[in-house]
Design an enzyme around this catalytic site. Sequence first.
Site, PDB file in Angstrom:
ATOM      1  N   ASP A   6       0.832  -1.205   0.000  1.00  0.00           N
ATOM      2  CA  ASP A   6       0.000   0.000   0.000  1.00  0.00           C
ATOM      3  C   ASP A   6       0.864   1.250   0.000  1.00  0.00           C
ATOM      4  O   ASP A   6       0.445   2.311  -0.424  1.00  0.00           O
ATOM      5  CB  ASP A   6      -0.889   0.032   1.255  1.00  0.00           C
ATOM      6  CG  ASP A   6      -1.962  -1.035   1.164  1.00  0.00           C
ATOM      7  OD1 ASP A   6      -2.208  -1.523   0.046  1.00  0.00           O
ATOM      8  OD2 ASP A   6      -2.531  -1.372   2.218  1.00  0.00           O
ATOM      9  N   LYS A 146      22.446   5.224 -14.209  1.00  0.00           N
ATOM     10  CA  LYS A 146      21.164   5.783 -13.734  1.00  0.00           C
ATOM     11  C   LYS A 146      20.856   7.148 -14.344  1.00  0.00           C
ATOM     12  O   LYS A 146      19.723   7.614 -14.282  1.00  0.00           O
ATOM     13  CB  LYS A 146      21.195   5.936 -12.203  1.00  0.00           C
ATOM     14  CG  LYS A 146      21.151   4.622 -11.442  1.00  0.00           C
ATOM     15  CD  LYS A 146      20.956   4.853  -9.946  1.00  0.00           C
ATOM     16  CE  LYS A 146      22.141   5.573  -9.362  1.00  0.00           C
ATOM     17  NZ  LYS A 146      21.970   5.873  -7.928  1.00  0.00           N
TER      18      LYS A 146
END
Length: 228
Positions: A6, A146
């Site tokens: 969640d 990245k």
Amino acid sequence: MSNYSDQPTIIFDMDGTLLDLAYDDFIWNELLPVRYAELHQCSLAESRDTLFQFYQEHNHTLNWYSSRFWTSKVGVDVLAMQIEHKHKVALRPGCIELLDYLKANGYPIWLATNADCAGLAFKLEQTGLTNYFDVMISSESVGHAKEFVEFWQHLAQQHPFDPARCYFIDDTEKVLNGAAKFGIQQLLTIQQPSSGKAARADSRYPMLHALTDLIPLLQHAEENKIYA
Ligand SMILES: [Mg+2]
């Protein structure tokens, strides 16, 4: 979607974010010039000039982050050199407190680093952080640094995550720019990546000083049900 937590996913950089960049500054800016000068029989000033020229050529590429590349380029075993000084690897302030908080509150915690696989492994072993992370990834295994959106696309293919429900914390602006291109919504940087250098005055991204400064931001998002 049943395997989604969640809570939003929290992705951390390693060097300069969770770990003090002073270690890397020491290795690359102090120790390697000395070792290179010894090996190549040149002055320390010449060694620094040569190395810093190499650094500029390769910054923000996969080579820059590769121990193997530097070992063959400069003739010094840089991985062995790093491991020799592993006792200098240190956590940034608030690191454990923040990771404990995230773990206790059910946040998926990921580590995404440009350190190569060998560098990632010895730093995790040295710091004992491994068990905090649900996912640990080196750009070496992805094949893109990245700084590039391709890294994020490959990461999401290997480990699906929702960039709209994700925080990414990294001390390098070009890396954050790459993550922004992929669509990660919550991007934060680090005010003082190295304890040996001054804090930065500003950034286009919000700055964390202590890592625990992230906690009130997450609590605010939770209270306002931003990710509910
Ligand atoms: Mg970093």
